[in-house]
Enzyme design. Structure first.
Site, PDB file in Angstrom:
ATOM      1  N   GLY A   1       0.828  -1.322  -0.182  1.00  0.00           N
ATOM      2  CA  GLY A   1      -0.045   0.009   0.071  1.00  0.00           C
ATOM      3  C   GLY A   1       0.706   1.231   0.116  1.00  0.00           C
ATOM      4  O   GLY A   1       0.727   2.322  -0.676  1.00  0.00           O
ATOM      5  N   ASP A   2       1.958   1.391   0.846  1.00  0.00           N
ATOM      6  CA  ASP A   2       2.931   2.408   0.926  1.00  0.00           C
ATOM      7  C   ASP A   2       3.634   2.729  -0.407  1.00  0.00           C
ATOM      8  O   ASP A   2       3.624   3.677  -1.168  1.00  0.00           O
ATOM      9  CB  ASP A   2       3.689   2.326   1.891  1.00  0.00           C
ATOM     10  CG  ASP A   2       3.175   2.497   3.363  1.00  0.00           C
ATOM     11  OD1 ASP A   2       2.658   3.454   3.709  1.00  0.00           O
ATOM     12  OD2 ASP A   2       3.432   1.355   4.198  1.00  0.00           O
ATOM     13  N   ALA A   3       3.981   1.452  -0.955  1.00  0.00           N
ATOM     14  CA  ALA A   3       4.635   1.697  -2.074  1.00  0.00           C
ATOM     15  C   ALA A   3       3.944   2.149  -3.501  1.00  0.00           C
ATOM     16  O   ALA A   3       4.097   2.831  -4.262  1.00  0.00           O
ATOM     17  CB  ALA A   3       5.173   0.109  -2.589  1.00  0.00           C
ATOM     18  N   LEU A   4       2.603   1.474  -3.485  1.00  0.00           N
ATOM     19  CA  LEU A   4       1.815   2.128  -4.433  1.00  0.00           C
ATOM     20  C   LEU A   4       1.424   3.562  -4.523  1.00  0.00           C
ATOM     21  O   LEU A   4       1.477   4.125  -5.457  1.00  0.00           O
ATOM     22  CB  LEU A   4       0.453   1.194  -4.393  1.00  0.00           C
ATOM     23  CG  LEU A   4       0.472  -0.163  -4.688  1.00  0.00           C
ATOM     24  CD1 LEU A   4      -0.773  -1.026  -4.613  1.00  0.00           C
ATOM     25  CD2 LEU A   4       0.983  -0.147  -6.419  1.00  0.00           C
TER      26      LEU A   4
ATOM     27  N   GLY B   1       3.150   5.877  -2.838  1.00  0.00           N
ATOM     28  CA  GLY B   1       4.248   6.393  -3.154  1.00  0.00           C
ATOM     29  C   GLY B   1       4.536   6.564  -4.791  1.00  0.00           C
ATOM     30  O   GLY B   1       5.085   7.611  -5.325  1.00  0.00           O
TER      31      GLY B   1
END
Length: 398
Positions: free
Chosen positions: A173-176, A178
């Site tokens: 979720g964080d990577a998406l 970002g």
């Protein structure tokens, strides 16, 4: 003669990163990978909590930090103090992009609202990455990636049908969020070429996850269907599963397209399967996926993994092993493409990590250095770029 210029795609772009942990910093990592100068602001004496994250911590140091902070310059500033806030204003005037992933209202409370910063630098792009976005009734809630994954629909469909919803093994979720922040920032920069003006990019974790949920919404509204957990398979897509081999390995075979399935059946010496009305078409195989998987499992269990993969390659059937880090490091394709690189690290020696993606033909990305020590670029940025005196630096870090 080669015209490649590594790390030059975003050369000349100055980015101020004020985020911490993962979503905002991952956005900064992506921009830095392609040549942007990323100046990361960290709390004096403490730094980003990511410096201490990760399961394995040899020498008491994180193995995650060198990756997410690669290509960045570390500067210590106390954002809660007026002198630190003024240093940010001075820096913003000389920069193109500001990344932050604080809870909505935090920047405003420091006198660093986007409106105030855009008044100082009308060309500034402000990328704001949060759990719920800058507007709406949930905006001010604390939002972690795991909650965004749940609200965005991903968590519910991951796992075995008879178990609780599961999580991915990474902070997806964080990577998406970002990634979407970086994409929005580049769109805003392109728009700035026309308008001469900057703008705010609002990247919410739950919406970043939601954007990857394919046809989930119309499936429910139009078809009355709610996607459920299906384990290692996709409903109505067969064969596409993980199959065991005689030597105890797991091989994923994707033979769901009609022509590919006929090639798989021939490789199995089971041409009859391609003619069987239960398996002859994509729709039929979807309805009889469980039976088909049983047939393929019985076959793969009688073959070692190496000859099975050779047979699949010769037959034009997509197949591959389930990779972990050891398999990646031993794979000749990874090596040929330099998908994993090693860089010098002051404590770990040669530190391996994933290379930059995607590949650009003329201005490919480049990992120039690993995550820096806290405050490693104080002199370069505060005294050099901003021209601050020792006294001013001390106040800004107090």
């Amino acid at each position: 003669m080669s015209t490649k210029e590594a790390g030059a795609g975003l050369k000349g772009l100055r980015v101020v990163e004020m985020g911490q942990l993962l979503a905002g910093p991952f956005c900064g990592q992506l921009l830095g990978d392609f040549g942007a100068e990323v100046i990361k602001i960290e709390p004096p004496g403490e730094g980003d909590p990511m410096r201490n994250w990760g399961r394995e911590r040899p020498y008491g140091k994180s193995l995650w930090w060198p990756v997410v902070a690669r290509n960045k310059k570390s500067v210590e500033l106390n954002l809660r103090g007026q002198a630190g806030q003024q240093a940010v204003r001075d820096l913003v005037e000389k920069s193109d992009v500001l990344i932050e992933n604080f809870r909505p209202g935090r920047l405003e409370g420091w006198g660093l609202s986007p409106d105030a910063l855009l008044a100082l630098n009308p060309r500034l792009i402000v990328i704001r990455v949060t759990g719920y976005g800058q507007t709406g009734p949930y905006a001010k809630r604390a939002g972690f990636g795991s909650i965004g994954e749940a609200m965005g629909g991903l968590r519910y469909i991951v796992g075995q049908p008879d178990g609780f919803p599961s999580r991915m093994g990474i902070s997806i979720g964080d990577a998406l969020a970002g990634t979407m922040g970086a994409l929005g920032g580049l769109v805003a920069i392109n728009a700035r070429h026309r308008t001469g003006r900057g703008q705010v990019v609002d990247s919410a974790i739950f919406e970043a996850v939601l954007s990857y949920m394919e046809s989930m919404i119309p499936e429910y509204v139009i078809g009355g269907y709610i996607r459920e957990r299906t384990g290692s398979v996709l409903p109505n897509v067969a064969p596409s599963n993980v199959y065991p081999t005689r030597d105890g390995q797991l091989v994923l075979i994707a033979g769901n397209q009609d022509t590919v399935f006929r090639r798989l059946a021939a490789a199995m010496q089971r041409d009859d399967l391609a003619k069987d009305e239960r398996f002859a078409t994509h729709a039929a195989r979807g309805k009889n996926a469980e039976l088909l998987d049983e047939i393929i499992t019985e076959w793969t269990a009688s073959i070692d993994s190496d000859p099975l993969l050779d047979l699949m390659e010769d037959s034009g059937v997509p197949a591959g092993r389930m990779y972990r880090a050891p398999e990646m490091l031993a794979d000749p394709h990874f090596a040929a493409r330099e998908s994993i690189i090693s860089l010098p690290h002051p404590d770990f020696g040669e530190l391996p990590m994933q290379n930059v993606a995607p590949r650009l033909s003329d201005t490919p990305g480049q990992v120039r250095w690993v995550g820096p020590e806290l405050g490693a670029h104080n002199d370069e940025i505060l005294r050099g770029l901003l021209g601050m005196t020792d006294e001013q630096v001390a106040r800004a870090q107090a």
